[in-house]
Design a protein around this motif. Structure first.
Motif, short mmCIF file in Angstrom:
data_model
loop_
_atom_site.label_atom_id
_atom_site.label_comp_id
_atom_site.label_asym_id
_atom_site.label_seq_id
_atom_site.Cartn_x
_atom_site.Cartn_y
_atom_site.Cartn_z
N CYS A 1 30.53 -2.45 -33.26
CA CYS A 1 29.37 -3.49 -33.45
C CYS A 1 28.49 -3.88 -32.22
O CYS A 1 27.44 -4.30 -32.29
CB CYS A 1 30.05 -4.60 -34.00
SG CYS A 1 30.88 -4.65 -35.64
N SER A 2 28.97 -3.54 -31.21
CA SER A 2 28.10 -4.05 -30.09
C SER A 2 26.97 -3.58 -29.62
O SER A 2 25.91 -4.13 -29.52
CB SER A 2 29.00 -3.83 -28.61
OG SER A 2 29.54 -2.72 -28.51
N PRO A 3 26.75 -2.11 -29.97
CA PRO A 3 25.45 -1.35 -29.93
C PRO A 3 24.33 -2.06 -30.96
O PRO A 3 23.37 -2.32 -30.45
CB PRO A 3 25.81 -0.19 -30.19
CG PRO A 3 27.08 0.20 -30.11
CD PRO A 3 27.90 -1.19 -30.22
N LEU A 4 24.89 -2.57 -31.99
CA LEU A 4 24.15 -3.16 -33.14
C LEU A 4 23.63 -4.41 -32.70
O LEU A 4 22.54 -5.07 -32.62
CB LEU A 4 24.64 -3.10 -34.47
CG LEU A 4 24.99 -1.74 -34.97
CD1 LEU A 4 25.57 -1.87 -36.16
CD2 LEU A 4 23.35 -1.05 -35.60
N ALA A 5 24.63 -5.21 -31.81
CA ALA A 5 24.26 -6.43 -31.50
C ALA A 5 23.25 -6.51 -30.44
O ALA A 5 22.39 -7.50 -30.37
CB ALA A 5 25.36 -7.02 -30.99
N VAL A 6 23.25 -5.52 -29.48
CA VAL A 6 22.15 -5.18 -28.46
C VAL A 6 21.00 -5.22 -29.27
O VAL A 6 19.96 -5.72 -28.78
CB VAL A 6 22.52 -4.13 -27.73
CG1 VAL A 6 21.44 -3.69 -26.51
CG2 VAL A 6 23.90 -4.52 -26.78
N LEU A 7 20.78 -4.48 -30.19
CA LEU A 7 19.57 -4.13 -31.09
C LEU A 7 19.06 -5.57 -31.44
O LEU A 7 17.91 -5.72 -31.48
CB LEU A 7 19.64 -3.23 -32.10
CG LEU A 7 19.96 -1.78 -31.60
CD1 LEU A 7 19.77 -0.77 -32.84
CD2 LEU A 7 18.89 -1.24 -30.84
N VAL A 8 19.93 -6.35 -31.90
CA VAL A 8 19.50 -7.39 -32.62
C VAL A 8 18.97 -8.24 -31.57
O VAL A 8 18.02 -9.15 -31.81
CB VAL A 8 20.52 -8.25 -33.26
CG1 VAL A 8 20.33 -9.53 -33.70
CG2 VAL A 8 21.01 -7.32 -34.60
N TYR A 9 19.68 -8.31 -30.27
CA TYR A 9 19.10 -9.24 -29.17
C TYR A 9 17.87 -8.86 -28.85
O TYR A 9 17.07 -9.71 -28.62
CB TYR A 9 20.21 -9.05 -28.20
CG TYR A 9 19.73 -9.72 -26.94
CD1 TYR A 9 19.95 -11.17 -26.48
CD2 TYR A 9 19.30 -9.09 -25.82
CE1 TYR A 9 19.57 -11.97 -25.65
CE2 TYR A 9 18.56 -9.95 -24.65
CZ TYR A 9 18.83 -11.17 -24.52
OH TYR A 9 18.74 -11.82 -23.28
N PHE A 10 17.37 -7.49 -28.54
CA PHE A 10 16.31 -6.92 -28.21
C PHE A 10 15.10 -7.03 -29.23
O PHE A 10 14.11 -6.31 -29.13
CB PHE A 10 16.47 -5.90 -27.47
CG PHE A 10 16.95 -5.92 -26.06
CD1 PHE A 10 16.31 -6.27 -24.88
CD2 PHE A 10 18.17 -5.74 -25.76
CE1 PHE A 10 16.70 -6.61 -23.82
CE2 PHE A 10 18.99 -5.62 -24.54
CZ PHE A 10 18.04 -6.25 -23.77
N ASP A 11 15.49 -7.27 -30.45
CA ASP A 11 14.62 -7.19 -31.66
C ASP A 11 14.06 -5.79 -31.83
O ASP A 11 13.02 -5.54 -32.18
CB ASP A 11 13.35 -8.16 -31.61
CG ASP A 11 13.94 -9.58 -31.59
OD1 ASP A 11 14.81 -9.92 -32.32
OD2 ASP A 11 13.12 -10.57 -31.04
N ALA A 12 15.01 -4.84 -31.78
CA ALA A 12 14.72 -3.37 -31.91
C ALA A 12 15.08 -3.06 -33.25
O ALA A 12 16.35 -2.42 -33.36
CB ALA A 12 15.32 -2.54 -30.72
N TYR A 13 14.51 -3.00 -34.26
CA TYR A 13 14.85 -2.77 -35.62
C TYR A 13 14.23 -1.52 -36.19
O TYR A 13 14.23 -1.31 -37.62
CB TYR A 13 14.41 -4.01 -36.46
CG TYR A 13 15.19 -5.29 -36.22
CD1 TYR A 13 16.53 -5.30 -36.12
CD2 TYR A 13 14.37 -6.29 -35.84
CE1 TYR A 13 17.12 -6.63 -35.91
CE2 TYR A 13 15.05 -7.38 -35.53
CZ TYR A 13 16.13 -7.51 -35.66
OH TYR A 13 16.67 -8.73 -35.07
N SER A 14 13.76 -0.42 -35.30
CA SER A 14 13.19 0.77 -35.85
C SER A 14 14.63 1.66 -36.46
O SER A 14 15.65 1.43 -36.12
CB SER A 14 12.50 1.45 -34.89
OG SER A 14 13.20 1.62 -33.93
N LEU A 15 14.07 2.33 -37.38
CA LEU A 15 15.09 3.27 -37.97
C LEU A 15 15.83 4.08 -37.02
O LEU A 15 17.29 4.38 -36.95
CB LEU A 15 14.24 3.96 -39.04
CG LEU A 15 15.39 5.06 -39.84
CD1 LEU A 15 16.70 4.31 -40.65
CD2 LEU A 15 14.78 5.86 -40.79
#
Length: 254
Positions: A38-52
């Motif tokens: 889960c931690s890589p997805l949490a990093v995306l959420v933190y940086f607002d990087a929601y691209s496919l």
């Protein structure tokens, strides 16, 4: 406590699922694998990087990390050292760094939410911005140190905790301020800007300098030790600072 725990249970679960735990007292192989997933997805959420592409990459990285950790730890009662034939335990060291990084992201996220709530409350109450910055926002942005440093001290790392009390503000003044001004100069296309040395800034600088001098002097006079009752002076000094800061904010002198 039972009510607050139930209300905060989703946040606790999210933290547990994204921060690798390597402390032997709280180690769990299953939770470690989940945190790797889960931690890589949490990093995306933190940086607002929601691209496919970013989401697919994070899922692939998380799956690889989780699978690798599962293979390495499935037959182990504790966390494997992975010393690679040396005396250094690479496994706990790498996971500790990962846990530290994720912990910093969580602290920053929670502190940002606290600052946002404080800012909204101050606007609703009509408090002067200078007063809010000197008191409520200062407290909100320091919550990470407020909880982290005592935790280190209770674990027997008193010197590290005391050093962190000064290293945090020093980092903010040298690195964060430099990064902020650098971003401002780049965005505005200028090389200098005017900064006003207002009474509230002078108060904060003066109190901080005097307190540091007192801490250093007391330590030198007591064989590099801080007396047990020194916290009374620290609290009184901060209380005096808060009172003067509030008077400056209310009277509009800041």
């Amino acid at each position: 406590r039972e009510v607050s725990f139930k209300c905060l249970l989703p946040a606790y679960a999210a933290q547990r699922a994204t921060i690798p735990q390597v402390d032997p007292a709280s180690y769990s192989q299953q939770w470690l694998v989940v945190s790797m997933l889960c931690s890589p997805l949490a990093v995306l959420v933190y940086f607002d990087a929601y691209s496919l592409g970013a989401v697919m990459t994070a899922m692939a990285v998380g799956f690889s990390l989780g699978l690798g950790v599962h293979i390495l730890t499935k037959d182990e009662e504790g966390l494997p050292t992975l010393d690679l034939g040396t005396s250094f335990a690479f496994g706990p060291a790498i996971l500790s760094l990962a846990g530290f990084f994720m912990g910093v992201l969580w602290i920053d996220t929670l502190a940002s939410e606290v600052v946002g709530i404080v800012s909204l409350t101050s606007r609703l109450l009509g408090l002067p911005p200078s007063l809010v910055g000197l008191t409520l926002l200062a407290v909100g942005s320091s919550l990470g140190d407020f909880f982290g440093n005592p935790s280190m001290a209770r674990r027997g790392h008193a010197s590290t905790a005391l050093t962190a009390c000064f290293a945090g503000p020093l980092f903010n003044m040298l690195i964060s301020m430099a990064a902020g001004f650098g971003s401002f100069f780049a965005r505005e296309g200028v090389t200098r800007t005017q900064v006003q040395f207002t009474p509230d800034i002078a108060l904060g600088v003066g109190c901080l300098v005097i307190y540091n001098i007192v801490v250093a002097s007391v330590g030198l006079l007591n064989n590099s030790r801080i007396p047990e009752k020194f916290y009374l002076f620290a609290r009184a000094w901060y209380a005096m600072y808060i009172i003067i800061a509030c008077l400056l904010g209310i009277t509009g002198l800041s």
